[in-house]
Design a protein around this motif. Structure first.
Motif, PDB file in Angstrom:
ATOM      1  N   THR A  26       0.844  -1.191   0.000  1.00 45.46           N
ATOM      2  CA  THR A  26       0.000   0.000   0.000  1.00 45.46           C
ATOM      3  C   THR A  26       0.882   1.243   0.000  1.00 45.46           C
ATOM      4  N   ILE A  27       0.679   2.087  -0.970  1.00 48.95           N
ATOM      5  CA  ILE A  27       1.399   3.355  -1.056  1.00 48.95           C
ATOM      6  C   ILE A  27       0.479   4.479  -0.577  1.00 48.95           C
ATOM      7  N   HIS A  28       0.946   5.262   0.366  1.00 48.25           N
ATOM      8  CA  HIS A  28       0.207   6.421   0.857  1.00 48.25           C
ATOM      9  C   HIS A  28       0.839   7.673   0.249  1.00 48.25           C
ATOM     10  N   GLY A  29       0.176   8.224  -0.750  1.00 48.86           N
ATOM     11  CA  GLY A  29       0.715   9.384  -1.445  1.00 48.86           C
ATOM     12  C   GLY A  29       0.241  10.692  -0.844  1.00 48.86           C
TER      13      GLY A  29
ATOM     14  N   PHE B 139       4.825   3.907   2.739  1.00 47.93           N
ATOM     15  CA  PHE B 139       4.278   2.632   2.251  1.00 47.93           C
ATOM     16  C   PHE B 139       4.165   1.626   3.386  1.00 47.93           C
ATOM     17  N   ASP B 140       3.259   0.675   3.188  1.00 46.99           N
ATOM     18  CA  ASP B 140       3.130  -0.499   4.052  1.00 46.99           C
ATOM     19  C   ASP B 140       3.276  -1.727   3.168  1.00 46.99           C
ATOM     20  N   LEU B 141       4.112  -2.667   3.575  1.00 42.16           N
ATOM     21  CA  LEU B 141       4.253  -3.932   2.848  1.00 42.16           C
ATOM     22  C   LEU B 141       3.994  -5.058   3.826  1.00 42.16           C
ATOM     23  N   LYS B 142       2.918  -5.793   3.578  1.00 41.24           N
ATOM     24  CA  LYS B 142       2.554  -6.922   4.440  1.00 41.24           C
ATOM     25  C   LYS B 142       2.724  -8.212   3.644  1.00 41.24           C
ATOM     26  N   ILE B 143       3.570  -9.100   4.157  1.00 41.65           N
ATOM     27  CA  ILE B 143       3.823 -10.390   3.510  1.00 41.65           C
ATOM     28  C   ILE B 143       3.275 -11.498   4.409  1.00 41.65           C
TER      29      ILE B 143
ATOM     30  N   GLU C  96      -4.193   9.489  -3.678  1.00 44.77           N
ATOM     31  CA  GLU C  96      -3.855   9.493  -2.254  1.00 44.77           C
ATOM     32  C   GLU C  96      -3.399   8.135  -1.751  1.00 44.77           C
ATOM     33  N   GLN C  97      -3.974   7.072  -2.288  1.00 44.82           N
ATOM     34  CA  GLN C  97      -3.597   5.733  -1.828  1.00 44.82           C
ATOM     35  C   GLN C  97      -3.779   4.727  -2.953  1.00 44.82           C
ATOM     36  N   ALA C  98      -2.809   3.863  -3.141  1.00 43.60           N
ATOM     37  CA  ALA C  98      -2.885   2.817  -4.155  1.00 43.60           C
ATOM     38  C   ALA C  98      -2.358   1.510  -3.566  1.00 43.60           C
ATOM     39  N   GLU C  99      -2.856   0.416  -4.091  1.00 43.37           N
ATOM     40  CA  GLU C  99      -2.537  -0.886  -3.507  1.00 43.37           C
ATOM     41  C   GLU C  99      -2.310  -1.912  -4.605  1.00 43.37           C
TER      42      GLU C  99
END
Length: 417
Positions: A225-228, A320-324, A281-284
């Motif tokens: 998730t990118i928080h722009g 950004f948030d990266l969840k694996i 604003e936000q993309a995933e």
């Protein structure tokens, strides 16, 4: 040992009966099964199991079908199960399937009648070269066929019917398990292990005649998730940091010649973006990450995170948030601890008069997760080819060999105990 004979084309007609039922699963549905229509096939399987004399057969609320073929030997044996899945892939329509039998195939290209642009070319389907004189089943050109995994269902049902009607063929207790939602990764989410009551098993969900697969990918899923930073586009200079563009840059920065499905094979892993959505604003994006060792899998996750960090460097106000998250692991880690299960599977294939082909799967099966749930479970060929596509096909003669292999497995465990 008695040999299975496909009398009056019972196997092909059974398969066609199942293939005509739409059982496409839905990854966006939260229910189990993800589509109620999977229970239409489950109900038919239940009816047929009861009619053949499997009195404890049942389908639970989640659409799982269970049944038991009682032991007919005085020996004390482990309990084996055979498993196939009822759903078909969301990748291609499964509604209105019209199976066609192409008798006595002679090597010609097969043009499907409802869409002449769909052609099974001998030059593109290498296994067709081994099918001269056999009977090939396809769909009509507008849907998938559903051989993945209705071929496996039909083969298990034929083997069960044979064992019930031939009590002179000695075997221990055999359990039957038919699962929903395998194609969307939920095939064993709600399986009742106590009800199944088995020690180990075999999924019947493989491709080429003679193949037995004791190794799968290890698999993770990742959500990035990118928080722009959003602002009016007319006054955005020096302010806007578009999450859409940042995410696009991340995907563009991933390797194109390596570490991607289009450029890898055999034991090579990959990072694969499977969906993309968002606004300024936000993309995933959702990714699947695959490799045959847990170590390499972890390295791919680290590489993805490193790539994101590098791409984000010119965007000081975006985050950004990266969840694996783990999805399944290579079942070879478990099966290597129980070598007899695979060895007897290989012998069963060879007793059917074909060459056993131990292989790895560039994917996963219900058996991947069942193995880590305490039920070691390699994968046996079902004869399905070109799955998830309108060119999907299966050979009746290959299905017959799969039925004989299932019967042989039951017999070998009885003989060796």
């Amino acid at each position: 040992m008695s040999k299975y004979i496909n009398s009056h084309q019972s196997l092909s007609q059974r398969f066609i009966r199942y293939a005509k039922i739409d059982t496409q699963s839905d990854p966006n549905s939260p229910t189990c099964p993800s589509t109620a229509k999977q229970k239409d096939l489950g109900s038919l399987l239940l009816k047929e199991l009861l009619e053949m004399g499997i009195s404890d057969a049942e389908m639970d609320d989640n659409g799982y079908v269970y049944g038991t073929i009682p032991s007919n030997t005085e020996k004390k044996l482990p309990v084996i199960f055979f498993c196939s899945h009822m759903d078909t892939s969301p990748d291609c329509s499964g509604a209105g399937v019209k199976p066609i039998i192409h008798d006595n195939y002679q090597g010609e290209d097969i043009i499907l009648p409802d869409d002449n642009s769909i052609v099974l070319k001998l030059s593109e389907h290498k296994d067709l070269k081994q099918q001269i004189g056999n009977d090939i089943i396809t769909a009509s050109g507008t849907t998938l066929l559903g051989a993945d995994n209705k071929a496996g269902l039909a083969e298990i049902m034929e083997a069960a019917n044979f064992l019930i009607k031939n009590p002179d063929v000695k075997h221990g207790t055999i359990k039957i398990l038919f699962t929903p939602d395998e194609e969307i990764g939920r095939g064993v989410d709600q399986v009742d292990l106590k009800k199944l009551g088995a020690d180990f098993g075999y999924t019947i969900d493989g491709e080429t005649l003679g193949s037995i697969e004791d190794e799968t990918f290890s698999a993770d899923g990742a959500v990035l998730t990118i928080h722009g930073v959003s602002t009016h586009p007319g006054f955005a200079k020096g302010k806007m940091e578009s999450a859409i563009k940042i995410l696009a840059d991340v995907i563009a920065a991933l390797p194109k010649d390596t570490l991607t499905p289009e450029a890898t094979h055999q034991k090579e892993g990959f990072i694969h973006p499977v969906s993309f959505s968002g606004q300024v604003e936000q993309a995933e994006a959702h990714f699947i990450i695959r490799d045959f060792t847990d170590e390499k899998l972890a390295e791919h996750g680290q590489f993805l995170e490193k790539t994101v960090t590098q791409v984000m460097a010119p965007y000081p106000n975006a985050t950004f948030d990266l969840k694996i998250k783990a999805q399944y692991r290579n079942m070879k880690q478990i099966l290597d601890q129980h070598p007899q299960i695979v060895q007897y599977g290989i012998e069963a294939i060879e007793r059917a008069g074909i060459v056993a082909k131990p292989q790895s799967i560039r994917g996963g099966t219900d058996g991947s997760r069942l193995s880590f749930m305490g039920l070691p479970c390699p994968n046996i060929f079902a004869g399905e080819h070109a799955f998830h596509s309108k060119q999907e096909w299966v050979s009746v003669q290959d299905m017959e060999k799969a039925v004989q292999t299932i019967i042989n497995i039951a017999c070998i465990w009885e003989e060796r105990s």
